[in-house]
Design a protein around this motif. Structure first.
Motif, mmCIF file in Angstrom:
data_model
loop_
_atom_site.group_PDB
_atom_site.id
_atom_site.type_symbol
_atom_site.label_atom_id
_atom_site.label_comp_id
_atom_site.label_asym_id
_atom_site.label_seq_id
_atom_site.Cartn_x
_atom_site.Cartn_y
_atom_site.Cartn_z
ATOM 1 N N VAL A 85 4.289 9.664 6.240
ATOM 2 C CA VAL A 85 5.539 10.510 5.946
ATOM 3 C C VAL A 85 6.287 10.788 4.691
ATOM 4 C CG1 VAL A 85 7.016 10.522 7.474
ATOM 5 C CG2 VAL A 85 6.943 12.820 6.640
ATOM 6 N N ALA A 86 6.679 11.680 3.530
ATOM 7 C CA ALA A 86 7.103 11.167 2.389
ATOM 8 C C ALA A 86 7.737 12.595 2.095
ATOM 9 C CB ALA A 86 7.190 11.140 1.120
ATOM 10 N N SER A 87 9.692 12.966 1.719
ATOM 11 C CA SER A 87 10.058 14.759 1.628
ATOM 12 C C SER A 87 10.733 14.136 0.534
ATOM 13 C CB SER A 87 10.648 14.137 2.706
ATOM 14 O OG SER A 87 11.691 15.311 2.818
ATOM 15 N N GLY A 88 10.469 15.038 -0.395
ATOM 16 C CA GLY A 88 11.825 15.308 -1.912
ATOM 17 C C GLY A 88 13.905 15.314 -1.023
ATOM 18 N N ALA A 89 14.379 15.625 -1.660
ATOM 19 C CA ALA A 89 16.087 15.398 -1.280
ATOM 20 C C ALA A 89 16.170 15.623 -2.526
ATOM 21 C CB ALA A 89 16.376 13.931 -1.089
ATOM 22 N N GLU A 90 18.262 16.451 -2.292
ATOM 23 C CA GLU A 90 18.157 16.695 -3.449
ATOM 24 C C GLU A 90 19.583 16.148 -3.989
ATOM 25 O OE1 GLU A 90 21.129 19.821 -2.954
ATOM 26 O OE2 GLU A 90 20.015 20.890 -0.806
ATOM 27 N N ASP A 91 19.045 14.565 -3.344
ATOM 28 C CA ASP A 91 19.853 13.560 -3.929
ATOM 29 C C ASP A 91 19.098 12.525 -5.620
ATOM 30 O OD1 ASP A 91 17.414 12.214 -2.783
ATOM 31 O OD2 ASP A 91 18.988 11.245 -1.417
ATOM 32 N N LYS A 92 18.234 13.538 -5.876
ATOM 33 C CA LYS A 92 17.560 12.760 -7.291
ATOM 34 C C LYS A 92 15.668 12.306 -6.651
ATOM 35 C CE LYS A 92 21.068 13.816 -10.599
ATOM 36 N NZ LYS A 92 21.688 13.659 -11.530
ATOM 37 N N HIS A 93 16.169 12.044 -5.466
ATOM 38 C CA HIS A 93 14.813 10.931 -5.179
ATOM 39 C C HIS A 93 13.692 11.878 -3.979
ATOM 40 C CE1 HIS A 93 18.066 8.455 -6.002
ATOM 41 N NE2 HIS A 93 17.043 7.420 -6.175
ATOM 42 N N GLY A 94 12.745 11.485 -3.988
ATOM 43 C CA GLY A 94 11.529 11.126 -2.407
ATOM 44 C C GLY A 94 11.688 10.458 -2.085
ATOM 45 N N TYR A 95 11.580 10.331 -0.534
ATOM 46 C CA TYR A 95 11.643 9.392 0.126
ATOM 47 C C TYR A 95 9.904 9.361 1.332
ATOM 48 C CZ TYR A 95 16.380 9.255 -0.261
ATOM 49 O OH TYR A 95 17.149 8.662 -1.543
ATOM 50 N N ILE A 96 9.142 7.639 1.562
ATOM 51 C CA ILE A 96 8.364 7.783 2.016
ATOM 52 C C ILE A 96 8.607 6.963 3.112
ATOM 53 C CG2 ILE A 96 5.903 6.492 2.278
ATOM 54 C CD1 ILE A 96 6.256 6.710 -0.915
ATOM 55 N N TRP A 97 8.605 7.039 4.768
ATOM 56 C CA TRP A 97 8.232 7.027 5.593
ATOM 57 C C TRP A 97 6.461 6.478 6.048
ATOM 58 C CZ3 TRP A 97 11.201 11.067 4.150
ATOM 59 C CH2 TRP A 97 13.385 10.904 4.800
ATOM 60 N N ASP A 98 7.056 5.148 7.001
ATOM 61 C CA ASP A 98 6.231 4.759 8.124
ATOM 62 C C ASP A 98 6.256 5.746 9.248
ATOM 63 O OD1 ASP A 98 3.324 2.775 8.311
ATOM 64 O OD2 ASP A 98 4.920 2.498 10.408
ATOM 65 N N ARG A 99 5.096 6.495 9.673
ATOM 66 C CA ARG A 99 5.426 7.343 10.315
ATOM 67 C C ARG A 99 4.868 6.545 12.314
ATOM 68 N NH1 ARG A 99 0.097 10.691 10.475
ATOM 69 N NH2 ARG A 99 0.980 11.805 12.581
ATOM 70 N N HIS A 100 5.227 5.545 12.281
ATOM 71 C CA HIS A 100 4.535 4.000 13.759
ATOM 72 C C HIS A 100 6.065 4.129 14.109
ATOM 73 C CE1 HIS A 100 2.901 1.963 16.583
ATOM 74 N NE2 HIS A 100 3.457 1.196 15.613
ATOM 75 N N TYR A 101 7.196 3.306 12.298
ATOM 76 C CA TYR A 101 7.638 2.351 12.613
ATOM 77 C C TYR A 101 9.458 3.000 12.377
ATOM 78 C CZ TYR A 101 3.582 -1.293 13.057
ATOM 79 O OH TYR A 101 2.745 -2.331 13.319
ATOM 80 N N ASN A 102 9.293 4.020 12.224
ATOM 81 C CA ASN A 102 10.369 4.823 11.921
ATOM 82 C C ASN A 102 11.314 4.128 10.911
ATOM 83 O OD1 ASN A 102 10.535 7.281 13.417
ATOM 84 N ND2 ASN A 102 12.252 6.777 14.557
ATOM 85 N N CYS B 146 0.922 -1.396 -0.097
ATOM 86 C CA CYS B 146 0.170 0.267 -0.123
ATOM 87 C C CYS B 146 0.923 1.292 -0.401
ATOM 88 C CB CYS B 146 -1.058 0.105 1.382
ATOM 89 S SG CYS B 146 -2.166 -1.468 1.158
ATOM 90 N N ILE B 147 2.027 1.020 -0.864
ATOM 91 C CA ILE B 147 2.971 2.211 -0.381
ATOM 92 C C ILE B 147 3.046 2.484 -2.044
ATOM 93 C CG2 ILE B 147 4.912 3.271 0.217
ATOM 94 C CD1 ILE B 147 4.477 2.005 2.702
ATOM 95 N N PRO B 148 2.512 3.912 -2.150
ATOM 96 C CA PRO B 148 2.848 4.927 -3.271
ATOM 97 C C PRO B 148 3.910 4.621 -3.790
ATOM 98 C CG PRO B 148 2.324 6.406 -1.956
ATOM 99 C CD PRO B 148 2.187 5.400 -1.041
ATOM 100 N N CYS B 149 4.487 3.796 -4.844
ATOM 101 C CA CYS B 149 5.951 3.369 -4.701
ATOM 102 C C CYS B 149 5.992 3.242 -6.272
ATOM 103 C CB CYS B 149 6.561 2.455 -4.161
ATOM 104 S SG CYS B 149 6.106 1.160 -4.320
ATOM 105 N N VAL B 150 5.116 2.868 -7.286
ATOM 106 C CA VAL B 150 4.808 2.581 -8.207
ATOM 107 C C VAL B 150 4.782 3.724 -9.624
ATOM 108 C CG1 VAL B 150 3.577 1.078 -10.395
ATOM 109 C CG2 VAL B 150 4.039 0.502 -8.276
ATOM 110 N N GLU B 151 5.842 4.369 -10.404
ATOM 111 C CA GLU B 151 5.241 5.479 -10.874
ATOM 112 C C GLU B 151 4.299 5.429 -12.299
ATOM 113 O OE1 GLU B 151 7.771 7.890 -14.491
ATOM 114 O OE2 GLU B 151 9.046 7.014 -12.640
ATOM 115 N N VAL B 152 3.033 5.796 -12.434
ATOM 116 C CA VAL B 152 2.246 5.430 -13.320
ATOM 117 C C VAL B 152 1.870 6.712 -14.697
ATOM 118 C CG1 VAL B 152 0.696 4.295 -12.093
ATOM 119 C CG2 VAL B 152 0.298 6.282 -11.619
#
Length: 612
Positions: A515-532, A77-83
């Motif tokens: 929680v998701a964030s951009g970065a300067e390393d040419k990637h976005g990242y997604i974390w789970d809020r509960h498990y860190n 259920c992680i939005p990680c597939v580019e469509v």
């Protein structure tokens, strides 16, 4: 299918415990016994902790119904597939914002347009519905946008290129009914960005320099419909007037409507997290689970202030990316300070601190412990970045907005104050000990997530114009606005490389679970809020400036990049559902039901006539 002589369940379980999760699922298709064992809760508890490398002292998410489903949630259920990739912008895309319903989103870009997109097409694709260029108003670029609470107005913030080639900000309000421009508001400095307070009022900023490194930030409340209001009704009112020292200024304002939080959207087990941190030691290596992502990686002094006000804010954006407002401004302030004896600069700061303490209005009562039962109800906080040691933003400032302050009625200069009260004090300050480059609120406004680049441990700042070097690793802090303290250890995985005077804002976003964030390393990242834990990495061809979850479906995520594209990401589960062939509707047969009704009617008639 049935197996031969059955192995004991305990032996099958021992075998399954030594298999990867996908092999367990495949083996479960062999026979009924293996299927039953492959759904065993103890098995999936072990697989969960071993695969995601989560300390066993961290409990299962309180909303989870089983270990198997929790494993599947994090994996599927992680939005990680580019469509889809949207290429309608012609320059760097800087910011994304969803409407509260999730049916539309807006994008801002270096091409000086704000675009609106539709997310509810029957085919599932996202399409452009409107584009407005702000160049006709002498803007340099659009940098931020936000929908008001009822999704009828759009706030657009950008850099206005004023006289003498100086640069400050401006906010525009656009009607979403007919895309007409309703009002424009001065916003200075530009990286205040601006935000909505409620459906019809927005907050902007102004900056006045009163010394080489001392300034005053004024935050204004503005009516959105300024062009139609009566001349007898205020359209603007001063909210706060705050003193800045050591070349710092107020930036990145946002409003948090903090409820009582009896039922927060996420229950965090802080004690378990602290215990796990002690067990694992201080070093934390970020975990990354790439689940299908691409392998590719005001007043007369305004003109006088124009050239000055950027000196302390150039760090809000990269000089390489936005050379117009940053290079000359920083050099001017640095040169100004070089021409002043350092001792005089130190005396200026000391005098400013004494004046601030003597002539500031006292802060409100404690934001943590309510002074009376009424204070235990809903509160509205104004959050912003600020500083006290150097020009780079390293503190979170908090001011409570009282109900009587939420309208422009009353004195234009705000609440009454004593004749010797020049400034408003901050109600609370949280020091991050690093350069803040992003902030975002959880959906229930209980938690504030902060992107920062840390200063070296134990560093001492002797020169406000020479802040400490900053780390390449970005720390994602979690602050609980109920008790105003930082909770848990920082999230890590993303990186940035620009130095102090060039680093720029990276927008993050928070959904119910992620929680998701951009970065300067040419990637976005997604974390789970509960498990860190970091769950996915989203590839672009350049810096990722902004990410945004759909508030209607956290399995839909957008990312914006310097590569001029917006990428659309969906979860593997949603992709499978979209690709599955539609089930044909089985035609309903009316003959059996007609025969049944006639049979029942005949029986009823027989009973009335006394026939068997």
């Amino acid at each position: 299918m049935e197996c031969g002589p059955a192995l004991p369940d305990s032996l099958v379980l021992e075998i399954f415990l030594r298999l990867p999760h996908d092999a367990v699922l495949s083996a479960g298709l062999t026979c009924r016994q293996w299927l039953a064992v492959s759904r065993d809760e103890f098995l999936w508890r072990e697989l969960f902790y071993s695969y995601y490398r989560i300390p066993r002292s961290v409990p299962r998410h309180p909303g989870a119904v089983s270990w198997y489903r929790e494993f599947k949630r994090l994996f599927d259920c992680i939005p990680c597939v580019e469509v889809q990739t949207l290429r309608e912008h012609s320059d760097q895309v800087l910011h994304l914002a969803f409407s509260h319903r999730g049916h539309r989103f807006s994008s801002c870009s270096k091409d000086c347009t704000v675009k609106l997109w539709d997310t509810e097409r029957p085919d599932g694709n996202i399409s452009l519905v409107h584009s407005s260029s702000m160049r006709q108003f002498n803007w340099g670029y659009t940098q931020f946008s936000q929908f008001n609470a009822d999704d009828t107005l759009l706030l657009v913030s950008g850099v206005y290129l004023g006289p003498h080639h100086s640069s400050s900000g401006e906010i525009a309000v656009i009607s979403l009914d007919n895309y007409t421009l309703l009002s424009r508001v001065r916003n200075k400095p530009y990286d205040v960005f601006g935000c909505w307070l409620n459906e019809s009022h927005l907050i902007s900023g102004n900056l006045h320099w009163i010394g080489n490194m001392t300034s005053c930030s004024v935050l204004w409340l503005n009516k959105a419909f300024q062009d139609v209001e009566s001349e007898n009704v205020n359209v603007v009112k001063r909210l706060f007037k705050i003193q800045n020292i050591n070349a710092s200024t107020i930036r990145t304002v946002m409003v948090a409507h903090c409820r009582r939080h009896d039922n927060p959207d996420l229950l965090l087990d802080y004690e378990a997290q602290s215990q796990a941190r002690r067990q694992n030691g201080p070093q934390h290596q970020p975990l990354l689970f790439d689940l299908g992502a691409s392998d590719e990686e005001e007043g007369a002094d305004e003109e006088e202030d124009e050239g000055r006000q950027r000196g302390a804010k150039c760090h809000g954006h990269s000089t390489a990316r936005y050379p117009q407002p940053t290079i000359s401004g920083l050099e001017e302030v640095l040169q100004s300070c070089k021409n002043v004896d350092p001792m005089n600069l130190e005396i200026e700061t000391q005098v400013a601190q004494i004046m601030g303490r003597a002539h500031s209005k006292a802060p409100v009562s404690s934001l943590i412990e309510p002074s009376d039962p009424a204070d235990a109800e809903d509160k509205t906080y104004l959050l912003f970045t600020t500083g006290s040691l150097t020009y780079s933003p390293h503190q979170i400032g908090i001011k409570r907005i009282k109900p009587e302050q939420m309208t422009t009625s009353g004195p234009v200069l705000g609440a009454e104050r004593g004749s010797d009260e020049f400034f408003d004090s901050l109600d609370h300050v949280i020091d991050i000990h690093g350069h803040i480059i992003g902030m975002g609120l959880s959906p229930d406004h209980r938690y504030l997530y902060v992107n920062s680049r840390a200063w070296p441990a134990g560093c001492v700042i002797s020169d406000p114009m020479s802040p400490p070097p900053i780390a390449e690793e970005i720390d994602l802090h979690v602050i609980d606005l109920k008790n105003l303290r930082e909770e848990r250890r920082s999230l890590r995985a993303h990186r940035a490389f620009t130095p102090n005077d060039e680093c720029f804002f990276i927008f993050l976003d928070v959904s119910r679970d992620f929680v998701a964030s951009g970065a300067e390393d040419k990637h976005g990242y997604i974390w789970d809020r509960h498990y860190n834990i970091c769950l996915a990495r989203l590839a672009h061809d350049d810096v990722v400036n902004s990410v945004a979850f759909s508030p209607a479906d956290q399995e839909l995520l957008l990312s914006a990049s310097d590569d001029s594209t917006i990428k659309v990401w969906r979860s593997p589960r949603m992709v499978r559902l979209a690709q599955a062939p539609a089930r044909p509707m089985r035609p309903r047969s009316f003959l059996p039901s007609w025969l049944s009704r006639n049979k029942n009617s005949a029986s009823a008639a027989s009973s009335v006539n006394g026939k068997p």
